[in-house]
Design an enzyme around this catalytic site. Structure first.
Site, mmCIF file in Angstrom:
data_model
loop_
_atom_site.group_PDB
_atom_site.id
_atom_site.type_symbol
_atom_site.label_atom_id
_atom_site.label_comp_id
_atom_site.label_asym_id
_atom_site.label_seq_id
_atom_site.Cartn_x
_atom_site.Cartn_y
_atom_site.Cartn_z
ATOM 1 N N SER A 174 36.094 -41.346 46.552
ATOM 2 C CA SER A 174 34.800 -41.809 47.084
ATOM 3 C C SER A 174 34.263 -40.911 48.186
ATOM 4 O O SER A 174 34.952 -40.659 49.170
ATOM 5 C CB SER A 174 34.941 -43.207 47.696
ATOM 6 N N HIS B 197 30.221 -42.039 42.982
ATOM 7 C CA HIS B 197 31.002 -41.321 41.987
ATOM 8 C C HIS B 197 30.079 -40.855 40.865
ATOM 9 O O HIS B 197 29.598 -41.664 40.083
ATOM 10 C CB HIS B 197 32.072 -42.231 41.360
ATOM 11 N N HIS C 226 38.118 -46.791 37.972
ATOM 12 C CA HIS C 226 39.025 -47.637 38.760
ATOM 13 C C HIS C 226 39.395 -48.872 37.947
ATOM 14 O O HIS C 226 38.583 -49.395 37.196
ATOM 15 C CB HIS C 226 38.346 -48.091 40.046
ATOM 16 N N TYR D 259 39.675 -51.760 39.156
ATOM 17 C CA TYR D 259 38.856 -52.904 39.592
ATOM 18 C C TYR D 259 37.509 -52.974 38.898
ATOM 19 O O TYR D 259 36.832 -54.001 38.928
ATOM 20 C CB TYR D 259 38.682 -52.916 41.125
ATOM 21 N N GLU D 260 37.108 -51.873 38.268
ATOM 22 C CA GLU D 260 35.835 -51.899 37.552
ATOM 23 C C GLU D 260 35.957 -52.695 36.251
ATOM 24 O O GLU D 260 34.952 -52.965 35.593
ATOM 25 C CB GLU D 260 35.369 -50.472 37.233
ATOM 26 N N ALA E 112 40.020 -42.209 48.999
ATOM 27 C CA ALA E 112 39.715 -42.787 50.300
ATOM 28 C C ALA E 112 40.725 -43.899 50.500
ATOM 29 O O ALA E 112 41.042 -44.623 49.556
ATOM 30 C CB ALA E 112 38.301 -43.347 50.296
ATOM 31 N N MET F 150 42.818 -48.091 46.232
ATOM 32 C CA MET F 150 42.642 -48.737 44.927
ATOM 33 C C MET F 150 42.646 -47.747 43.769
ATOM 34 O O MET F 150 42.061 -48.012 42.722
ATOM 35 C CB MET F 150 41.322 -49.531 44.921
ATOM 36 N N SER F 151 43.290 -46.615 43.970
ATOM 37 C CA SER F 151 43.260 -45.614 42.889
ATOM 38 C C SER F 151 44.534 -44.776 42.892
ATOM 39 O O SER F 151 45.564 -45.210 43.383
ATOM 40 C CB SER F 151 42.042 -44.708 43.079
ATOM 41 N N ASN G 86 39.145 -45.559 57.098
ATOM 42 C CA ASN G 86 39.080 -46.724 57.995
ATOM 43 C C ASN G 86 40.494 -47.182 58.326
ATOM 44 O O ASN G 86 41.447 -46.807 57.641
ATOM 45 C CB ASN G 86 38.330 -47.879 57.303
ATOM 46 N N HIS H 30 32.057 -50.960 53.009
ATOM 47 C CA HIS H 30 32.090 -49.878 52.010
ATOM 48 C C HIS H 30 31.202 -48.700 52.421
ATOM 49 O O HIS H 30 31.564 -47.541 52.228
ATOM 50 C CB HIS H 30 31.682 -50.404 50.628
#
Ligand code: HPA
Length: 294
Positions: free
Chosen positions: A29, A60, A82, A84-85, A112, A223-224, A247, A259
């Site tokens: 990201s 992306h 991802h 989560y998508e 990230a 998450m990746s 973060n 985000h």
């Protein structure tokens, strides 16, 4: 069936770019800016590649950019899939499967991530030395196709030690040069090593979860990366992983996680990150050229 699809995608890419791609770069990201380093890049939108999905997340782009660094062909996956998508985990790693089929030897995977330690600053870079897979699944789940790799692949050393060494050396050189040029007053180590913990998302974590992951040995959460790294190792592709700490994770500060801020930090660190990636890729490319000429 998957093998056939992967082959169709790889054959299409070969029809668009004739040379053998040696290095693949998967950008996280806000970190998509590397492609402008290429001269004469070939851009292939995902929608043109058979069986490639489209990337749905903001920040992306969905395209492959192929170019050369020091004469070595490098492909950049701008926009990743991802879990989560809602993609199946096999779809998440489809591009890595294609890279393997194309003969890619080295994958550099970036992301990230949120730091679970207070000692990381926003915008720091973290070299992934190992991971914890908390996604609850593996890209290798299901029938195994031996043409990709073994049923039970070893994961003792997912992140290649030599590549880690190269990344560390190059980061140190940059830090020293910055002091010499007067850009920094003192030597700042900007590539610390850590353990990346992969979660399925898409919600960020609770403070209690972050305390748990810290106890389990995580340095950063995201998450990746882990699905791609597992698929790469399955195919015997060497992996280098680098996180951009966008973060501090939930509860590490009182700040809620946003985000937009994650994306902004990614973009701010962009130049530093790009410089590091450029040098790492040059080193890897130079070593590949040496081996080829030996
Ligand atoms: N948690 C999970 N994924 C992330 C974070 C985070 O705090 N920051 C960037 N990706």
């Amino acid at each position: 069936m998957t093998y056939k699809k992967v082959k169709e995608a790889a054959d299409f890419i070969k029809s668009q770019y004739k040379k053998d791609i040696k290095i693949a770069l998967v950008l996280g990201s806000g970190l998509g800016g590397f492609a402008d380093e290429f001269e004469n890049a070939v851009v292939i939108p995902y929608e043109d590649i058979p069986h490639f999905k489209r990337s749905t997340v903001e920040g992306h782009a969905g395209q492959l950019v192929i170019g050369e660094v020091e004469g070595i062909p490098v492909a950049i996956q701008q926009g990743r899939f991802h879990y989560y998508e809602g993609y199946k985990i096999a779809q998440v790693v489809f591009p890595m499967r294609v890279f393997g089929m194309l003969g890619v030897e080295t994958a550099i995977i970036t992301n990230a991530a949120g730091s679970v330690l207070t000692s990381f600053k926003q915008g720091s870079l973290m070299l992934i030395r190992d991971h914890i897979n908390m996604m609850g699944t593996s890209p290798l789940r299901g029938e195994n196709d031996e043409r990709f790799g073994a049923r039970f692949p070893d994961m003792t050393q997912v992140y290649d030690p030599e590549l880690q060494e190269i990344a560390t050396e190059e980061a140190e050189k940059i830090a020293r040069e910055r002091v010499e040029k007067g850009l920094d007053k003192k030597y700042l180590q900007f590539l610390r090593r850590g353990v990346y913990c992969a979660l399925s998302g898409p919600n960020y974590e609770t403070p209690a979860e972050i305390r748990m992951y810290r106890m389990l040995g995580a340095t950063a959460v995201g998450m990746s990366t882990v699905p791609e790294a597992i698929a790469a190792r399955h195919q015997n592709i060497k992996v280098l992983g680098i996180s951009c700490i966008t973060n501090l994770a939930a509860g590490i500060t009182n700040q809620p996680i946003d985000h937009e801020e994650v994306m902004e930090t990614g973009q701010k660190v962009g130049a530093k990150f790009k410089e590091l990636l450029k040098r790492i890729i040059k080193r890897i490319a130079a070593e590949k050229t040496e081996t080829a000429n030996a």
